[in-house]
Design a protein around this motif. Sequence first.
Motif, PDB file in Angstrom:
ATOM      1  N   ALA A 162       0.813  -1.246  -0.004  1.00  0.00           N
ATOM      2  CA  ALA A 162       0.125   0.089  -0.081  1.00  0.00           C
ATOM      3  C   ALA A 162       1.035   1.217  -0.231  1.00  0.00           C
ATOM      4  O   ALA A 162       0.705   2.078  -0.700  1.00  0.00           O
ATOM      5  CB  ALA A 162      -1.078   0.170   1.308  1.00  0.00           C
ATOM      6  N   ALA A 163       1.793   1.128   0.709  1.00  0.00           N
ATOM      7  CA  ALA A 163       2.897   2.181   0.902  1.00  0.00           C
ATOM      8  C   ALA A 163       3.455   2.652  -0.624  1.00  0.00           C
ATOM      9  O   ALA A 163       3.723   3.833  -0.970  1.00  0.00           O
ATOM     10  CB  ALA A 163       4.074   2.086   1.925  1.00  0.00           C
ATOM     11  N   GLU A 164       3.823   1.539  -1.334  1.00  0.00           N
ATOM     12  CA  GLU A 164       4.481   1.667  -2.767  1.00  0.00           C
ATOM     13  C   GLU A 164       3.242   2.344  -3.719  1.00  0.00           C
ATOM     14  O   GLU A 164       3.488   3.194  -4.301  1.00  0.00           O
ATOM     15  CB  GLU A 164       4.995   0.450  -3.247  1.00  0.00           C
ATOM     16  N   ARG A 165       2.298   1.890  -3.463  1.00  0.00           N
ATOM     17  CA  ARG A 165       1.079   2.133  -4.424  1.00  0.00           C
ATOM     18  C   ARG A 165       0.718   3.635  -4.108  1.00  0.00           C
ATOM     19  O   ARG A 165       0.359   4.356  -4.845  1.00  0.00           O
ATOM     20  CB  ARG A 165       0.090   1.252  -4.563  1.00  0.00           C
ATOM     21  N   ALA A 166       0.715   3.956  -2.815  1.00  0.00           N
ATOM     22  CA  ALA A 166       0.544   5.604  -2.387  1.00  0.00           C
ATOM     23  C   ALA A 166       1.535   6.490  -2.445  1.00  0.00           C
ATOM     24  O   ALA A 166       1.317   7.614  -2.190  1.00  0.00           O
ATOM     25  CB  ALA A 166      -0.282   5.442  -1.190  1.00  0.00           C
ATOM     26  N   HIS A 167       2.630   5.959  -2.728  1.00  0.00           N
ATOM     27  CA  HIS A 167       3.941   6.593  -3.036  1.00  0.00           C
ATOM     28  C   HIS A 167       4.271   7.504  -1.366  1.00  0.00           C
ATOM     29  O   HIS A 167       4.397   8.669  -1.462  1.00  0.00           O
ATOM     30  CB  HIS A 167       3.579   7.793  -3.896  1.00  0.00           C
ATOM     31  N   LEU A 168       4.048   6.594  -0.394  1.00  0.00           N
ATOM     32  CA  LEU A 168       4.275   7.125   0.914  1.00  0.00           C
ATOM     33  C   LEU A 168       5.093   5.867   1.586  1.00  0.00           C
ATOM     34  O   LEU A 168       5.506   4.933   1.149  1.00  0.00           O
ATOM     35  CB  LEU A 168       3.134   7.215   1.713  1.00  0.00           C
TER      36      LEU A 168
END
Length: 422
Positions: A26-32
């Motif tokens: 999710a962090a990768e997809r949200a750029h976070l």
Amino acid sequence: MRLTPPNFRHLRVFREVALCRSVSVAAERAHLSQPAVTQAVAKLEKELKVPLFERRRDGMYVTEIGAVFLRRVESALDHLMTGTREAARLGAREKGRGFVDFDRLLTAAQLRALVAVSEAKNFSMAARNIGISQPSIHRAARNLERLSGLKLFESAHEGISLTPAAHVLAQRTKLALAELQQGFDEIDDYLGQDSTHIVVGALPLARTHLLPTAIDLMVRNSERVQIRAVDGRYDELLHGVRQGDLDFLVGALRHPAPVDDIIQEPLFDDPLAIVAGPQHPLARKSSVTLEDMLEYPWVAPPKSTPAGSYLYDTLRIGQLPRTPVRVVSSSLVLLRGLLTTGNYITIISLNQIRHEYEQGVLVPLPIELADSARTIGLTYRRDWRPTRTQRQFLSYIRTVSGMAYGDPSALSNNSIATDAIE
């Protein structure tokens, strides 16, 4: 009832984690960063006061209430995405200005400002309505224009006008916020603190018996639920339903349906009657004709109403050389006052004047009106998904309709018992 939405970035992170079942993905997809994602989920759970995920060794899985809230979040974010795309299509974006997918950058403050200005048409009034300063709401509105690269607000003689792009974005924003409010209500219900605020549009017939009876049942069987009944003309109430301001509308259905994004659910057929006061000379006759009634002044409903349409289009009273229509009004209070004061006549549903009929204040004249029945029912958005509490209230309305409507003379106000609903 919550008045402000949560951080939209947190909602998007919640959706990503729910779909991926993984903080890292999710962090990768949200750029976070992963800590940012973890913190966003934790803050959202703290604000909502429920666990949204089960933390397992093999990933993050939404809880039962988390899955319920996820459906609302997905619908809300879909509304925003659709709204931004429709706004971009309608608006003229200058080259190099704004972001293509600006729905991902929207904040709760900007969306609240947009809705407030769309309703007030004035920055000062909008700021006062939502309890913030004028510079704050002005700044949020202008930031929204910069993000979108679109012209959204224009100066007008009466204050502020919205461009077509702003109108469609405001409508979708209101639907998104309404969807989130339903999610909050479902969480409160899950916690045993249901304080759902149901807003229903009420056309004239529904106000006299149908809604009061259904509301009384709802109030007696729920501790904190609030119901707000909004009176108005059909066009205004339908607009409120489509904007998300109203949950649904109760009253005469329109045929054909005026728009294709609503559902009309029939409840019962309601015939019209010609009505006068008990002192009227025609009230003492065993039969009367239309010609007899043309000798007396009429109080006519507006042409835009089903009763008015029947009066003008079927009886063609407006085409007579000397029309008897002297007063035009949809006010039941005014109607009752006129018919009990003088020898006036009107056309109306007996169900709408149920109390006056039972008390002998108004009486139907002995004349049949062929093909006068209009369908009374519910009108709601095609994509509307009622909460458990909203479904309960709808069930009361349907049951009252099924048990109580037919011949008004066969009914009393106490004819529906609570245990018949359970």
